[in-house]
Structures are given as C-alpha cells and as structure tokens.
Scaffold this motif. Structure first.
Motif, PDB file in Angstrom:
ATOM      1  N   LEU A  81       0.828  -1.209   0.000  1.00  0.00           N
ATOM      2  CA  LEU A  81       0.000   0.000   0.000  1.00  0.00           C
ATOM      3  C   LEU A  81       0.865   1.264   0.000  1.00  0.00           C
ATOM      4  N   ALA A  82       1.858   1.252  -0.858  1.00  0.00           N
ATOM      5  CA  ALA A  82       2.625   2.469  -1.128  1.00  0.00           C
ATOM      6  C   ALA A  82       1.981   3.129  -2.347  1.00  0.00           C
ATOM      7  N   ARG A  83       1.530   4.357  -2.191  1.00  0.00           N
ATOM      8  CA  ARG A  83       0.756   5.026  -3.232  1.00  0.00           C
ATOM      9  C   ARG A  83       1.531   6.190  -3.838  1.00  0.00           C
TER      10      ARG A  83
ATOM     11  N   LEU B 219       5.708   0.727   3.438  1.00  0.00           N
ATOM     12  CA  LEU B 219       4.304   0.365   3.570  1.00  0.00           C
ATOM     13  C   LEU B 219       3.503   1.520   4.146  1.00  0.00           C
ATOM     14  N   ASP B 220       2.267   1.606   3.666  1.00  0.00           N
ATOM     15  CA  ASP B 220       1.349   2.656   4.115  1.00  0.00           C
ATOM     16  C   ASP B 220       1.972   4.037   3.930  1.00  0.00           C
ATOM     17  N   CYS B 221       2.548   4.254   2.764  1.00  0.00           N
ATOM     18  CA  CYS B 221       3.196   5.528   2.460  1.00  0.00           C
ATOM     19  C   CYS B 221       2.571   6.145   1.213  1.00  0.00           C
ATOM     20  N   GLU B 222       2.793   7.429   1.056  1.00  0.00           N
ATOM     21  CA  GLU B 222       2.217   8.135  -0.095  1.00  0.00           C
ATOM     22  C   GLU B 222       3.175   9.222  -0.572  1.00  0.00           C
ATOM     23  N   LYS B 223       3.321   9.273  -1.893  1.00  0.00           N
ATOM     24  CA  LYS B 223       4.167  10.305  -2.522  1.00  0.00           C
ATOM     25  C   LYS B 223       5.587  10.296  -1.954  1.00  0.00           C
TER      26      LYS B 223
ATOM     27  N   GLU C 213       4.184   4.787   7.083  1.00  0.00           N
ATOM     28  CA  GLU C 213       3.348   5.944   7.421  1.00  0.00           C
ATOM     29  C   GLU C 213       4.023   7.278   7.068  1.00  0.00           C
ATOM     30  N   CYS C 214       4.828   7.304   6.020  1.00  0.00           N
ATOM     31  CA  CYS C 214       5.498   8.536   5.606  1.00  0.00           C
ATOM     32  C   CYS C 214       4.849   9.076   4.332  1.00  0.00           C
ATOM     33  N   ALA C 215       4.986  10.386   4.095  1.00  0.00           N
ATOM     34  CA  ALA C 215       4.337  10.990   2.927  1.00  0.00           C
ATOM     35  C   ALA C 215       5.107  12.210   2.447  1.00  0.00           C
TER      36      ALA C 215
ATOM     37  N   LYS D 194       6.612  13.443   7.530  1.00  0.00           N
ATOM     38  CA  LYS D 194       5.888  14.115   6.445  1.00  0.00           C
ATOM     39  C   LYS D 194       6.659  15.353   5.983  1.00  0.00           C
ATOM     40  N   ASN D 195       6.689  15.544   4.659  1.00  0.00           N
ATOM     41  CA  ASN D 195       7.388  16.697   4.067  1.00  0.00           C
ATOM     42  C   ASN D 195       8.848  16.762   4.528  1.00  0.00           C
ATOM     43  N   CYS D 196       9.494  15.615   4.493  1.00  0.00           N
ATOM     44  CA  CYS D 196      10.889  15.535   4.941  1.00  0.00           C
ATOM     45  C   CYS D 196      11.784  15.048   3.804  1.00  0.00           C
ATOM     46  N   HIS D 197      13.073  15.203   3.991  1.00  0.00           N
ATOM     47  CA  HIS D 197      14.044  14.690   3.034  1.00  0.00           C
ATOM     48  C   HIS D 197      15.339  14.351   3.760  1.00  0.00           C
ATOM     49  N   ASP D 198      16.043  13.377   3.254  1.00  0.00           N
ATOM     50  CA  ASP D 198      17.353  13.002   3.792  1.00  0.00           C
ATOM     51  C   ASP D 198      17.317  12.795   5.304  1.00  0.00           C
ATOM     52  N   CYS D 199      16.543  11.785   5.718  1.00  0.00           N
ATOM     53  CA  CYS D 199      16.443  11.433   7.141  1.00  0.00           C
ATOM     54  C   CYS D 199      16.709   9.941   7.307  1.00  0.00           C
ATOM     55  N   ILE D 200      17.333   9.579   8.424  1.00  0.00           N
ATOM     56  CA  ILE D 200      17.654   8.185   8.707  1.00  0.00           C
ATOM     57  C   ILE D 200      17.234   7.854  10.139  1.00  0.00           C
TER      58      ILE D 200
END
Length: 563
Positions: free
Chosen positions: A164-166, A175-179, A188-190, A202-208
């Motif tokens: 369910l990656a959309r 899983l359970d992610c979007e865009k 649960e990230c988007a 959400k609305n993030c970049h380059d995170c570990i």
C-alpha cells in the motif's frame, strides 16, 4: 442488539444504523460476527500461491492460482475472455429438493475459471488481481503500476517489496506511504524523499532512523545534522551493507517507541473509526479506505458508498458481504464480479445484472444458475429460491447453518485455508484449521539445488555481479516458518538493477517471507477502546493499537500538539 456468532460463539453487536442498511438491502441480519465474516470472505481469495498447469482449452503451459487437483477447468486469460466457449452451456434448472449451496457447488465445479485475475496488464505474467499494470513481477492487488516487483503498490513506478505504497517511485520495503521517492524501509510517511528507516515523517528529506518529523531534512535518529555530516554518516551506513542496515533498524525501533503515535491514521475525515481512512465520512470499523461514505466493516475500498462487509473494491455502492473487483452496485454475497449490478451469489461474473447463483457469466441478465429467464420469470422465481434457502438451509460439517444472507460457505471455496489471504490475517496451524472444518494443503516437497547458502549472501551490493541473476539463493527461514516460505528464491535482472541503483544489499528472505514480515509491522484489522496516554488528557477513542502494546498512543489533539 447483541447476537451470538454461530462460528466463534462470541457475542457481537448490531448497531441501529446496521439495521437500517440491512432493511435497505432486503437481507437478514448476520449470524457471523464481523471478524468471522471477514475470515469467511478471505477464504475465497488466493493471491500469492501459483501453480504450473495447462490451459484446458488451448493446452498452453500457464501459471495459475488453481492447483491441478481442482475439479473445474482452468483457462488462460486470452481463452477465458475470448469467444471460444460459452458459460451458459453449464446451465441448470433450480432443484427445490436440495439446498441452494449444493446446487451452486455443482455449477462451480463445472464452469471454467481464469488462471489469474488481471485487467489490462502487459508483460506482467506473474501477477494476480492487478489492474492497469506494466512490466511488473509478483505484484498482487495493485492498480496503475509500472516496473514494480514483489508487493502491493498503488499508482507507483519502480517500487520493490512495498505494501500500500501510493503514488511513489524508487521505494523499497515501504508500507502505508504516499508520494515517496528514493526511500527504503519506511512506514506511514508521505511527500518525502531520500528517507531510510523512517516512521510517520511528512514533508521531509534526507532522514535516517527518524519518527514523527515534519518539514525536516538531514536528521539521524531525530537529531539535526549539517548536510556534510549527514552525508558522511549515510555513506558509512551503506558501506557496511546489510549489517549496516540491520544496525540502523535496531536503533530506529528505539526511537519509534519513544515518539507518540496517533491513535489512527485518518485524513480529512468526519465521523469515522478504523485505520488508514482518507477523505471519508460516516465510515466505521473500516481499514485502508479512500473516499468512502456510510459504510462499515470493510477493508481496501476506493470510492464506495453504502457498503458493508466488502473488500478489495473500487467505485461501488450498496454492496453487502462482497469480495473484490470494481464498478458494482446493489451486489451481495458475491465474489470478484466487475461492472455489474443487482448480483446475488455471483462468482467471477462481469458486465452483467440481475443474476442469482451464477458463475462466469459475461454480459448477461436475469439468469439463475447460468440458466436464462425472462425478467418476469426471474422476478417470480428468486423470492421462491430465497424462501427455499431458509426452509432448507445448507449445513456444513461443523453444524454451521447457511440460510439466505450468508456468504458462500468455506467448504465451497476452491482453495485450502493456507492457500488464501486468510492465512495472512487469521493464521492457523494445520491442526487448528482441520478442527475448525477447513481444508489444508500439504507443503509440496521442493528439491532445490541451492547455489548460494543464506549465510553466504554478499553483504554489500558492490560485491554482487550479474552472475547472481537466476542463481538459486537459500531463504534464511529455510521453510521453518509459518509464512508460506518458498525455501529459496532468485534475483531477476530488473531487481538487481534496482538494488544497484538504490545501493541496497540483496534480501535474505524469499518474497513470501518478506511479505509476511511487512504485514507484521502493520496493526491488526481490529479496534480497541482506549484512553489518550498524555497526562491530564481524558479523551477516549477506538484504536488499532492493542492496550498492551509498547507504543505511546495519543488522541488527535494531543498528537497534533506534540508532533
């Protein structure tokens, strides 16, 4: 009203709104509880278990979800959708001397079935229940996908091992992610990119290894880094390959537990309960639904209205106890019918209306047991059949009574319990399944010649050459798990290219075991009544987080304040 489930013997409640729906659909109230109804429907659907056999019409070798011992013929997709056969030749007159479900089973055992259930797919021979797919391999229950491998992506490209990656691309084990883009091991990230082991970002970049972040970049374990320092740490992790990712996963779980979790994942909803619900209203006990109204007890819906006990559907209205496909109205107790209306006890019928107890019909109306009737004859006979179903019900081997208003008995399913998606959500041992009256398929003996033992899988993708393609690799579980383990697997060319592009090590588990590991990360399809865990907050809610879970669970208000 409180009723006792005739399957599990537990009490369940029928709400006032439920009675209104059942009256509108002109069906009796259920005798199985919602969970047992779901289990019963799932026993009619096999997604992931494939078998080799011949098309019974053109005799070509095919891959099928039906094993050789099934009673009915199985056709390849071109033959089944072609004009070389007619499902009406299997018609039969209704016999009032024996139960309806016995007659339906006799029809079910005669009518040919398609080897797989796909629509508008290209170069995707090893997929099932996929619509609008191109260049995909071992994808299941997916829509509008391209160049995807292993999983259940939606409207995505170049995704591997997702659920369910959309609207995502270049994602792995998400899983359970979007865009999402260029992200791995996320949940649960988007609207983010370049994430690794992140949860609810959400609305993030380059995170570990981060959890609960908003509008952040260059973070590791929820701590801010400079761009240069972040890239250095990231390079160290990927240099360590599989071992490096395992180390990140361990630390990530510690962070994930510390950060509050929202009691349910909903977006722009009004009066809903369940989990993963978006753009919906008056929808309760539902999971993974989008644009759904006035519905209950359903899973995996898009654009649904007035729907109860329905799964895996799009664009539907007024449906009850229905499993799979799209564009249906006023349909009840049916399985995998598309673009139809007024269907009752229909199985694999398409483009049809006003059917009762039919199998494999296309573009037909006013049929009973595949027999053609006039409109007047049909409308006169159906009430008599319903009365007959109540007067002479089908009783299964466990004594469960099936009158009008029950979904197909599990004994009618062409599949064994452990072949179906039921095993994913309601796992049973062989002994438990047989004790409950379900069929069980014995594990087929596999005699693979292993080329690479699990402990010898290269640690870093840079150590891997093209010679790995089509080598037989041992699954780390070695068939000792209860996850439909295939014991071994291969790497295909497009898969290797993906790992090389993403700088990801080879997997150590077979596709089935990887699928079950993803499912374990999701909450169950069940709700518990709980209180917000924020001190001095008295809010209560229904949540899929069980009371004994270790996560910190907040109500909507407290979660928004904290996150």
């Amino acid at each position: 009203e409180t009723k006792n489930c005739q399957n599990c013997q537990k009490d369940f409640v029928i709400e006032p709104d439920d009675f209104g729906f059942y009256e509108q659909m002109k069906v009796p109230v259920p005798t199985f509880c919602p969970e047992c109804r779901l289990q019963r429907r799932f026993m009619a659907r096999n997604e992931r278990n494939f078998y080799k056999r011949e098309c019974d019409l053109c005799k070509k070798s095919i891959i099928s979800m039906y094993s050789l011992e099934k009673h009915f013929p199985v056709y390849c997709s071109p033959c089944w959708w072609g004009d070389g056969w007619d499902s009406m030749i299997y018609k039969r007159n209704y016999d009032f001397s024996k139960p309806f479900f016995i007659q339906f089973k006799e029809l079910l055992d005669k009518v040919p079935r398609p080897n797989l259930r796909n629509t508008n797919v290209k170069n995707s021979d090893y997929c099932n229940y996929v619509a609008d797919g191109k260049n995909c391999y071992l994808c299941f229950g997916s829509i509008e996908v391209e160049d995807c491998l292993y999983g259940c992506p939606y409207e995505s490209k170049y995704c591997v091992d997702t659920y369910l990656a959309r609207e995502s691309e270049y994602c792995y084990q998400c899983l359970d992610c979007e865009k999402l883009s260029h992200s791995s091991f996320c949940q649960e990230c988007a609207t983010s990119f370049n994430l690794l082991y992140c949860f609810d970002c959400k609305n993030c970049h380059d995170c570990i290894g981060c959890s609960g972040l908003r509008n952040k970049g260059y973070c590791i374990y929820n701590k801010q880094y400079s761009r240069e320092d972040f890239l250095k740490e990231k390079e160290k992790i990927f240099m360590e390959g599989y071992k490096g990712l395992k180390s990140v996963a361990k630390e990530f779980e510690k962070i994930k537990i510390k950060i509050p979790h929202r009691f349910a994942m909903t977006l722009q909803c009004k009066d809903v309960s369940g989990d993963h619900i978006v753009f919906s209203k008056n929808t309760h006990n539902c999971f993974d639904v989008k644009r759904t109204e006035d519905s209950r007890y359903s899973i995996r819906l898009i654009d649904a209205k007035n729907v109860y006990d329905t799964n895996y559907c799009e664009y539907l209205e007024l449906c009850c106890d229905y499993l799979g496909f799209w564009k249906v109205q006023r349909t009840k107790f049916s399985n995998t019918c598309g673009e139809g209306s007024d269907l009752t006890y229909a199985d694999f019928c398409s483009g049809s209306s006003n059917l009762f107890g039919c199998v494999g019909l296309r573009q037909k109306s006013y049929c009973i047991l595949n027999q053609q009737y006039t409109k007047e004859e049909y409308e006169k006979l159906v009430p008599k059949i319903i009365k007959h179903m109540n007067d002479m019900p089908y009783i299964d081997s466990r004594g469960r009574v099936y009158k009008y208003g029950e979904f197909f008995p599990s004994e009618l399913s062409p599949f064994c319990y452990n072949e179906t998606i039921t095993e994913e959500y309601f796992p049973l041992t062989k002994e438990e399944a047989i004790r409950q009256g379900y069929k069980w398929k014995e594990r087929e003996e596999r005699k693979y010649q292993i080329d690479i033992q699990a402990e010898d899988i290269p640690n870093n993708i840079k150590e891997v050459t093209e010679s790995i393609v089509n080598k037989v690799i041992e699954c780390e579980h070695q068939g000792k798990c209860n996850e439909q383990c295939t014991e071994a697997f291969k790497i295909i060319p497009s898969e290797l290219q993906f790992y090389q592009r993403m700088n990801l090590p080879l997997p150590h588990l077979c596709p089935n075991c990887r699928h079950y590991q993803r499912l374990k990360q999701r909450n169950p399809l069940k709700l518990w009544h709980r209180k917000c865990m924020k001190s001095n907050c008295s809010n209560e809610f229904e949540t899929s987080y069980a009371p004994k879970r270790p996560e910190i669970v907040y109500c909507e208000k407290c979660y928004q304040q904290e996150i």
